[in-house]
Design a protein around this motif. Sequence first.
Motif, PDB file in Angstrom:
ATOM      1  N   GLN A 268       0.842  -1.185   0.000  1.00 24.54           N
ATOM      2  CA  GLN A 268       0.000   0.000   0.000  1.00 24.54           C
ATOM      3  C   GLN A 268       0.884   1.243   0.000  1.00 24.54           C
ATOM      4  O   GLN A 268       1.756   1.378   0.858  1.00 24.54           O
ATOM      5  N   ASP A 269       0.690   2.118  -0.990  1.00 23.96           N
ATOM      6  CA  ASP A 269       1.555   3.289  -1.094  1.00 23.96           C
ATOM      7  C   ASP A 269       1.102   4.390  -0.133  1.00 23.96           C
ATOM      8  O   ASP A 269       0.154   4.221   0.640  1.00 23.96           O
ATOM      9  N   MET A 270       1.793   5.524  -0.182  1.00 21.00           N
ATOM     10  CA  MET A 270       1.533   6.614   0.759  1.00 21.00           C
ATOM     11  C   MET A 270       0.133   7.211   0.578  1.00 21.00           C
ATOM     12  O   MET A 270      -0.400   7.838   1.478  1.00 21.00           O
ATOM     13  N   ASN A 271      -0.470   6.985  -0.586  1.00 22.36           N
ATOM     14  CA  ASN A 271      -1.807   7.521  -0.854  1.00 22.36           C
ATOM     15  C   ASN A 271      -2.909   6.528  -0.516  1.00 22.36           C
ATOM     16  O   ASN A 271      -4.098   6.803  -0.769  1.00 22.36           O
ATOM     17  N   GLY A 272      -2.521   5.362   0.018  1.00 21.10           N
ATOM     18  CA  GLY A 272      -3.513   4.358   0.381  1.00 21.10           C
ATOM     19  C   GLY A 272      -3.890   3.430  -0.744  1.00 21.10           C
ATOM     20  O   GLY A 272      -4.755   2.561  -0.585  1.00 21.10           O
ATOM     21  N   GLU A 273      -3.255   3.572  -1.920  1.00 15.98           N
ATOM     22  CA  GLU A 273      -3.543   2.717  -3.061  1.00 15.98           C
ATOM     23  C   GLU A 273      -2.637   1.479  -3.035  1.00 15.98           C
ATOM     24  O   GLU A 273      -1.471   1.559  -2.634  1.00 15.98           O
ATOM     25  N   TRP A 274      -3.173   0.349  -3.497  1.00 10.45           N
ATOM     26  CA  TRP A 274      -2.392  -0.892  -3.528  1.00 10.45           C
ATOM     27  C   TRP A 274      -1.710  -1.055  -4.887  1.00 10.45           C
ATOM     28  O   TRP A 274      -2.322  -0.815  -5.935  1.00 10.45           O
ATOM     29  N   CYS A 275      -0.440  -1.425  -4.861  1.00 10.95           N
ATOM     30  CA  CYS A 275       0.300  -1.666  -6.105  1.00 10.95           C
ATOM     31  C   CYS A 275       0.752  -3.120  -6.139  1.00 10.95           C
ATOM     32  O   CYS A 275       1.047  -3.727  -5.101  1.00 10.95           O
ATOM     33  N   TYR A 276       0.835  -3.691  -7.356  1.00 14.80           N
ATOM     34  CA  TYR A 276       1.091  -5.118  -7.503  1.00 14.80           C
ATOM     35  C   TYR A 276       2.283  -5.440  -8.405  1.00 14.80           C
ATOM     36  O   TYR A 276       2.866  -6.516  -8.276  1.00 14.80           O
ATOM     37  N   ASP A 277       2.654  -4.561  -9.334  1.00 16.02           N
ATOM     38  CA  ASP A 277       3.753  -4.881 -10.245  1.00 16.02           C
ATOM     39  C   ASP A 277       5.091  -4.717  -9.538  1.00 16.02           C
ATOM     40  O   ASP A 277       5.235  -3.924  -8.595  1.00 16.02           O
ATOM     41  N   GLN A 278       6.092  -5.476  -9.996  1.00 16.56           N
ATOM     42  CA  GLN A 278       7.384  -5.562  -9.324  1.00 16.56           C
ATOM     43  C   GLN A 278       8.109  -4.215  -9.251  1.00 16.56           C
ATOM     44  O   GLN A 278       8.735  -3.898  -8.242  1.00 16.56           O
ATOM     45  N   GLU A 279       8.033  -3.426 -10.311  1.00 20.05           N
ATOM     46  CA  GLU A 279       8.720  -2.137 -10.314  1.00 20.05           C
ATOM     47  C   GLU A 279       8.144  -1.208  -9.250  1.00 20.05           C
ATOM     48  O   GLU A 279       8.882  -0.530  -8.518  1.00 20.05           O
ATOM     49  N   SER A 280       6.820  -1.188  -9.123  1.00 18.62           N
ATOM     50  CA  SER A 280       6.181  -0.351  -8.098  1.00 18.62           C
ATOM     51  C   SER A 280       6.514  -0.845  -6.697  1.00 18.62           C
ATOM     52  O   SER A 280       6.712  -0.048  -5.775  1.00 18.62           O
ATOM     53  N   LEU A 281       6.598  -2.178  -6.529  1.00 19.05           N
ATOM     54  CA  LEU A 281       6.932  -2.736  -5.216  1.00 19.05           C
ATOM     55  C   LEU A 281       8.339  -2.323  -4.801  1.00 19.05           C
ATOM     56  O   LEU A 281       8.570  -1.945  -3.640  1.00 19.05           O
ATOM     57  N   ARG A 282       9.287  -2.395  -5.727  1.00 20.50           N
ATOM     58  CA  ARG A 282      10.670  -1.989  -5.424  1.00 20.50           C
ATOM     59  C   ARG A 282      10.733  -0.506  -5.072  1.00 20.50           C
ATOM     60  O   ARG A 282      11.415  -0.092  -4.128  1.00 20.50           O
ATOM     61  N   ARG A 283      10.019   0.304  -5.831  1.00 17.58           N
ATOM     62  CA  ARG A 283      10.042   1.751  -5.602  1.00 17.58           C
ATOM     63  C   ARG A 283       9.418   2.097  -4.245  1.00 17.58           C
ATOM     64  O   ARG A 283       9.986   2.892  -3.482  1.00 17.58           O
ATOM     65  N   GLU A 284       8.286   1.498  -3.910  1.00 15.10           N
ATOM     66  CA  GLU A 284       7.620   1.803  -2.647  1.00 15.10           C
ATOM     67  C   GLU A 284       8.452   1.326  -1.459  1.00 15.10           C
ATOM     68  O   GLU A 284       8.547   2.011  -0.442  1.00 15.10           O
ATOM     69  N   GLY A 285       9.060   0.141  -1.587  1.00 15.83           N
ATOM     70  CA  GLY A 285       9.899  -0.362  -0.508  1.00 15.83           C
ATOM     71  C   GLY A 285      11.099   0.518  -0.252  1.00 15.83           C
ATOM     72  O   GLY A 285      11.444   0.834   0.891  1.00 15.83           O
ATOM     73  N   THR A 286      11.760   0.964  -1.336  1.00 15.87           N
ATOM     74  CA  THR A 286      12.926   1.847  -1.216  1.00 15.87           C
ATOM     75  C   THR A 286      12.542   3.191  -0.609  1.00 15.87           C
ATOM     76  O   THR A 286      13.206   3.692   0.305  1.00 15.87           O
ATOM     77  N   ASN A 287      11.436   3.758  -1.087  1.00 18.07           N
ATOM     78  CA  ASN A 287      10.998   5.068  -0.580  1.00 18.07           C
ATOM     79  C   ASN A 287      10.637   4.999   0.899  1.00 18.07           C
ATOM     80  O   ASN A 287      10.932   5.920   1.668  1.00 18.07           O
ATOM     81  N   PHE A 288       9.997   3.898   1.309  1.00 16.22           N
ATOM     82  CA  PHE A 288       9.572   3.762   2.697  1.00 16.22           C
ATOM     83  C   PHE A 288      10.765   3.798   3.641  1.00 16.22           C
ATOM     84  O   PHE A 288      10.784   4.537   4.623  1.00 16.22           O
ATOM     85  N   PHE A 289      11.790   2.985   3.342  1.00 17.13           N
ATOM     86  CA  PHE A 289      12.923   2.900   4.256  1.00 17.13           C
ATOM     87  C   PHE A 289      13.853   4.108   4.139  1.00 17.13           C
ATOM     88  O   PHE A 289      14.507   4.480   5.102  1.00 17.13           O
ATOM     89  N   GLN A 290      13.918   4.712   2.962  1.00 19.88           N
ATOM     90  CA  GLN A 290      14.699   5.935   2.849  1.00 19.88           C
ATOM     91  C   GLN A 290      14.101   7.034   3.719  1.00 19.88           C
ATOM     92  O   GLN A 290      14.827   7.763   4.416  1.00 19.88           O
ATOM     93  N   LYS A 291      12.782   7.145   3.715  1.00 18.36           N
ATOM     94  CA  LYS A 291      12.124   8.149   4.543  1.00 18.36           C
ATOM     95  C   LYS A 291      12.245   7.801   6.022  1.00 18.36           C
ATOM     96  O   LYS A 291      12.450   8.668   6.871  1.00 18.36           O
ATOM     97  N   LEU A 292      12.152   6.492   6.328  1.00 16.14           N
ATOM     98  CA  LEU A 292      12.214   6.050   7.718  1.00 16.14           C
ATOM     99  C   LEU A 292      13.560   6.367   8.352  1.00 16.14           C
ATOM    100  O   LEU A 292      13.638   6.754   9.517  1.00 16.14           O
TER     101      LEU A 292
END
Length: 434
Positions: free
Chosen positions: A309-333
């Motif tokens: 689930q991205d920052m806007n509450g939307e669910w993403c399923y493709d691999q590229e979006s998963l990598r991007r969301e995971g990286t962004n989450f921990f970079q911000k954390l």
Amino acid sequence: MCISNSFWRHFSCNGVDFTVTRKHPQLIHGTFNIGKESAWDLSVVYGHPNPSKRRDLWTELRNIEEGGVGRWCVGSDFNAILHRNERKSKAHEATGPDRGFVNWFNNSDMTDLNFQSPQFTWKRGHAQSRLDRVVVNTDWFETFPLALVLHLPKLKSDHCPLLIRLRDKGTQKKCDTSFRFFAPWTMHEEFEAFVKQNWRDDCLWDTNITRFTAEVQGWNKKVFGNIERRKMALYAQLDQLNNLNLDSPLWNKKRCEVWLELEKCLQQEELMWVQRSRCNWYHHGDKNTRYFHTVTQCRKRRKNIEALQDMNGEWCYDQESLRREGTNFFQKLYTVENTQASEINFGGSYPMILEDKIDVLGYIASQQEIKHALFSMGSLKAPGPDGLNPLFYQSQWSTVGKSMTSMVQSIFTTPDLIKNFNGTNIVLIPKVEV
């Protein structure tokens, strides 16, 4: 809606074939084929909203099982939950788990397929529940151990569509290729001699680690071999000897030798699955290989991420979006926003340490203390970056003990050396609401 109102006789598309063999007002049952794969049983259910009428569904599922099923998959809208946390409502007393559902699930030894995406599959007003799910028996689960369920976005219904991803083992990408010590090696009669040949007390610790991990992988291929292939070859050899139906001392001796070799191979297989399952209560000789195998596959499924689930509450399923969301989450954390941290005032006072106690803290650990600490660890606990778990050092203490003692004692005399040995493997996993 009642399933009997749907007229399903035969379904076929792109090599996928489903043939209905049994119909019930709350269930459709049939055989399912994918290309050249063997058939498996599929039951699509729609549980009645009325709990008393829904009892017929559990009775029908028991009848199907008693009639004989192979690899069995049951799914869709059960209109019932298994656990209390699968329902959320503002009502003072929300309806709890369906006892008939729970009894059938447990008595039939079913497995609830792991899911990803929203936790609840149904929502109406302030009430939401996980009414839709897929459960399978052990035979189906062992055929598709990496399968999981995706809860897709709702369209024109208050229920989420379910997508089952089978994911063959052969197509699973291996991301981690680092060295891992294989526990069954310790059961091979030549392993101890191999360690002595590739571990020297007069070498640096890192040199010994590097040499051993490189050499043991070649030894594994040339000497130890594949456990599953060895097991099947021994089964075939034993079957061939039994079919000869000879009763001479020579043949009896040969059968006994093959049997003993097979027993040793089965013990190695048992330890292999125990190591992979990370079971904490195992005792040698439990012979629960199938259980450990199932636990291992469950762990594998949980490690895969198919939706976020991205920052806007939307669910993403493709691999590229998963990598991007995971990286962004921990970079911000782990990004520090305020670089000027205030000084921490602990306040109060701390008791003084007596001089005789300070002297004890400065002592260098003895070999016996180091050995005791090592053997206090769980043998199959997760290894560090070198891939060697406590079992290796415990089983080969007579060979590696001296160099390990020297390594630990060197840290006491030169504390800065700790940075060379204090590495660890860290996996960053975001917390999820359960």
